[in-house]
Design a protein around this motif. Structure first.
Motif, short mmCIF file in Angstrom:
data_model
loop_
_atom_site.label_atom_id
_atom_site.label_comp_id
_atom_site.label_asym_id
_atom_site.label_seq_id
_atom_site.Cartn_x
_atom_site.Cartn_y
_atom_site.Cartn_z
N LYS A 38 -4.49 4.10 0.08
CA LYS A 38 -4.83 2.65 -0.25
C LYS A 38 -4.79 1.98 1.41
O LYS A 38 -5.93 0.95 1.00
CB LYS A 38 -4.06 2.02 -1.00
CG LYS A 38 -3.55 2.72 -2.46
CD LYS A 38 -2.23 1.96 -2.76
CE LYS A 38 -2.81 0.12 -3.55
NZ LYS A 38 -1.55 -0.25 -4.48
N LEU A 97 1.05 -1.34 0.12
CA LEU A 97 -0.11 0.24 0.31
C LEU A 97 0.99 0.91 -0.09
O LEU A 97 0.95 2.33 1.21
CB LEU A 97 -0.63 -0.06 1.19
CG LEU A 97 -1.84 -0.69 1.62
CD1 LEU A 97 -2.98 -1.53 2.21
CD2 LEU A 97 -3.12 -1.43 0.06
N LYS A 132 -7.10 5.28 -6.00
CA LYS A 132 -5.52 5.01 -6.15
C LYS A 132 -4.97 4.21 -7.08
O LYS A 132 -3.53 4.10 -6.88
CB LYS A 132 -5.47 4.99 -4.97
CG LYS A 132 -5.86 6.50 -3.58
CD LYS A 132 -5.35 7.15 -3.52
CE LYS A 132 -6.07 8.33 -2.72
NZ LYS A 132 -5.31 9.69 -3.25
N ASN A 133 -5.86 3.86 -8.06
CA ASN A 133 -5.01 2.68 -8.54
C ASN A 133 -5.07 3.19 -10.33
O ASN A 133 -5.00 2.12 -11.23
CB ASN A 133 -5.10 1.67 -8.33
CG ASN A 133 -4.96 0.83 -7.59
OD1 ASN A 133 -3.31 0.08 -6.87
ND2 ASN A 133 -5.37 0.41 -6.34
N PHE A 152 -10.39 2.78 -4.37
CA PHE A 152 -9.63 1.84 -4.38
C PHE A 152 -8.86 2.30 -5.99
O PHE A 152 -7.76 2.22 -6.26
CB PHE A 152 -9.78 0.72 -4.05
CG PHE A 152 -9.04 -0.57 -4.67
CD1 PHE A 152 -7.40 -1.14 -4.14
CD2 PHE A 152 -9.03 -1.22 -5.91
CE1 PHE A 152 -6.55 -1.97 -4.51
CE2 PHE A 152 -8.11 -2.38 -6.49
CZ PHE A 152 -6.96 -1.92 -5.62
N SER A 201 -9.19 2.79 1.62
CA SER A 201 -9.79 1.95 0.90
C SER A 201 -9.64 0.28 1.10
O SER A 201 -10.80 -0.20 0.94
CB SER A 201 -9.05 2.19 -0.82
OG SER A 201 -7.76 0.61 -0.96
#
Length: 213
Positions: free
Chosen positions: A156, A151, A210-211, A207, A159
């Motif tokens: 993260k 993380l 953040k990705n 999530f 999330s």
């Protein structure tokens, strides 16, 4: 060091957020009709009635307020809170068990328990289920991910906390007696399950954000 010092100051904001958010969450989510007719009892928290989801909302708003005041990224503290929150959840559910609160549905399984304050029926110790999954297991999952450096972006951890907590809470609601004043709602779901679905969606959205790269 600065972050840790600020976190000490943040604790007061968190406590206020939990109390106000938890109580108002219970008022609006779980017993709005009653408190609409008995407004003088809204802040009588000594009579019982707190909502985890409401407390979570309170923590979010109080943390954002604190971070804006100190000009710092809110997700730094959201991640720290997410890592330690399961500990509080664990002890909170143990307290619920000892006080015969939020008890489970009737069952004949051999580990069932009787809550003398409620009745003489054997019931699921749903508070213990929640203490283990929402508390102990969630704590281990999040801290294991941190140790493996999985993380590496702010937010993260938050999330994952939202995703796993809401998933565990949704599943465990099947073993828990619904709140008598509202019972079951949409397609036989409890209020806790409905709120957990919203929380799960927020966790998934965070999530993915953040990705996204």
């Amino acid at each position: 060091k600065k972050i840790l010092n600020l976190f000490d100051d943040l604790v007061a904001y968190i406590i206020i957020g939990i109390i106000l958010g938890g109580r108002l969450g219970y008022v609006f989510f779980y017993n709005f009709k009653y408190f609409l007719e008995n407004t003088s009892e809204i802040f009588m928290i000594w009579n019982g009635g707190m909502s985890f989801h409401g407390g979570l909302i309170g923590v979010i708003f109080s943390t954002i307020l604190f971070c804006k005041k100190n000009k710092i990224n809110s997700f730094i503290f959201f991640d720290l809170i997410s890592l330690v929150a399961p500990i509080g959840i664990f002890f909170g559910r143990i307290a619920n068990f000892l006080n015969s609160e939020l008890y489970g549905k009737q069952t004949e399984i051999f580990w069932s328990v009787i809550f003398p304050k409620i009745d003489n029926l054997t019931r699921h110790p749903s508070q213990i289920y929640e203490a283990l999954l929402e508390g102990l297991i969630l704590f281990l999952i999040l801290n294991l991910l941190v140790q493996k450096n999985m993380l590496n972006k702010k937010g993260k951890i938050t999330s994952y906390f939202l995703i796993f907590y809401s998933l565990f809470r949704f599943l465990l609601e099947f073993f828990r007696e619904p709140d008598p004043q509202i019972g079951y709602l949409i397609i036989n779901m409890t209020m806790g399950q409905i709120l957990s679905l919203f929380l799960f969606a927020i966790g998934i959205g965070l999530f993915l954000k953040k990705n996204e790269k």
